[in-house]
Design a protein around this motif. Structure first.
Motif, mmCIF file in Angstrom:
data_model
loop_
_atom_site.group_PDB
_atom_site.id
_atom_site.type_symbol
_atom_site.label_atom_id
_atom_site.label_comp_id
_atom_site.label_asym_id
_atom_site.label_seq_id
_atom_site.Cartn_x
_atom_site.Cartn_y
_atom_site.Cartn_z
ATOM 1 N N GLU A 104 4.181 3.719 -0.677
ATOM 2 C CA GLU A 104 4.057 2.697 0.362
ATOM 3 C C GLU A 104 2.646 2.110 0.398
ATOM 4 O O GLU A 104 2.467 0.915 0.640
ATOM 5 C CB GLU A 104 4.406 3.292 1.724
ATOM 6 C CG GLU A 104 5.868 3.628 1.873
ATOM 7 C CD GLU A 104 6.153 4.442 3.135
ATOM 8 O OE1 GLU A 104 5.241 4.613 3.972
ATOM 9 O OE2 GLU A 104 7.291 4.919 3.259
ATOM 10 N N ASP A 105 1.633 2.946 0.167
ATOM 11 C CA ASP A 105 0.244 2.504 0.265
ATOM 12 C C ASP A 105 -0.230 1.770 -0.990
ATOM 13 O O ASP A 105 -1.021 0.835 -0.904
ATOM 14 C CB ASP A 105 -0.666 3.705 0.550
ATOM 15 C CG ASP A 105 -2.073 3.291 0.906
ATOM 16 O OD1 ASP A 105 -2.248 2.296 1.659
ATOM 17 O OD2 ASP A 105 -3.014 3.945 0.443
ATOM 18 N N ASN A 106 0.266 2.168 -2.152
ATOM 19 C CA ASN A 106 -0.205 1.577 -3.406
ATOM 20 C C ASN A 106 0.372 0.194 -3.640
ATOM 21 O O ASN A 106 1.577 -0.008 -3.563
ATOM 22 C CB ASN A 106 0.166 2.465 -4.603
ATOM 23 C CG ASN A 106 -0.789 3.612 -4.775
ATOM 24 O OD1 ASN A 106 -1.927 3.568 -4.321
ATOM 25 N ND2 ASN A 106 -0.338 4.652 -5.430
ATOM 26 N N ILE A 107 -0.495 -0.732 -3.915
ATOM 27 C CA ILE A 107 -0.079 -2.050 -4.383
ATOM 28 C C ILE A 107 0.177 -1.937 -5.880
ATOM 29 O O ILE A 107 1.192 -2.401 -6.385
ATOM 30 C CB ILE A 107 -1.153 -3.102 -4.054
ATOM 31 C CG1 ILE A 107 -1.311 -3.201 -2.533
ATOM 32 C CG2 ILE A 107 -0.791 -4.454 -4.678
ATOM 33 C CD1 ILE A 107 -2.536 -3.952 -2.067
ATOM 34 N N THR A 129 -4.949 -0.180 -3.149
ATOM 35 C CA THR A 129 -4.131 0.317 -2.041
ATOM 36 C C THR A 129 -4.284 -0.572 -0.822
ATOM 37 O O THR A 129 -5.277 -1.281 -0.668
ATOM 38 C CB THR A 129 -4.526 1.758 -1.666
ATOM 39 O OG1 THR A 129 -5.855 1.766 -1.154
ATOM 40 C CG2 THR A 129 -4.426 2.695 -2.871
ATOM 41 N N ARG A 130 -3.298 -0.495 0.035
ATOM 42 C CA ARG A 130 -3.353 -1.239 1.289
ATOM 43 C C ARG A 130 -4.418 -0.656 2.224
ATOM 44 O O ARG A 130 -5.067 -1.374 2.956
ATOM 45 C CB ARG A 130 -1.975 -1.209 1.953
ATOM 46 C CG ARG A 130 -0.957 -2.056 1.228
ATOM 47 C CD ARG A 130 0.451 -1.946 1.828
ATOM 48 N NE ARG A 130 1.359 -2.831 1.133
ATOM 49 C CZ ARG A 130 1.907 -2.586 -0.043
ATOM 50 N NH1 ARG A 130 1.649 -1.459 -0.671
ATOM 51 N NH2 ARG A 130 2.719 -3.454 -0.620
ATOM 52 N N SER A 131 -4.575 0.665 2.173
ATOM 53 C CA SER A 131 -5.477 1.325 3.127
ATOM 54 C C SER A 131 -6.949 1.247 2.746
ATOM 55 O O SER A 131 -7.802 1.203 3.629
ATOM 56 C CB SER A 131 -5.079 2.789 3.301
ATOM 57 O OG SER A 131 -5.204 3.474 2.071
ATOM 58 N N GLY A 133 -8.218 -0.606 -0.403
ATOM 59 C CA GLY A 133 -8.578 -1.577 -1.424
ATOM 60 C C GLY A 133 -8.622 -0.976 -2.812
ATOM 61 O O GLY A 133 -7.849 -0.078 -3.134
#
Length: 114
Positions: free
Chosen positions: A64-67, A98-100, A102
């Motif tokens: 979910e966090d990883n782009i 990551t979203r959290s 960068g």
């Protein structure tokens, strides 16, 4: 001495570890772990998780966090082979967005039991 076929199987395991988590294939990644496995990423300021259910929850969080993420695994040494068990080390270079937090670049030493 590690038999060639065994060494290739272990190297394939390491490659699948990187491949499945980078592609966010959570079920395939979790299937690589034994039921009583412990995944310790505390040296990176991340989790220590136990068992497939804990590893699955952690993998879902990462997915979910990883782009995007990519692992480059190298310098794989297999040692301490006894019967159907072995241990080894692998260096990993990881680039991730990551979203959290960068962009992140990580240099990792994996210490594994197979």
């Amino acid at each position: 001495m590690v038999e060639i076929a065994d060494r290739l199987d272990i190297q394939q395991l390491i490659s699948r570890y990187a491949y499945h988590i980078d592609l966010k294939e959570v079920d395939a990644w979790v299937d690589l772990f034994e039921e009583d496995a412990v995944l310790d990423e505390s040296a990176l300021g991340m989790a220590i998780v136990a068992g497939r259910s804990g590893i699955r929850a952690y993998a879902n969080h990462l997915a979910e966090d990883n782009i995007h993420a990519v692992h480059f695994m190298t310098n794989h040494i297999v040692s301490d082979v006894v019967d159907d068990r072995a241990s080894g080390t692998v260096f990993g270079f990881v680039e991730a967005m990551t979203r959290s937090s960068g962009h992140g670049r990580y240099y990792i030493l994996y210490r594994d039991s197979y």
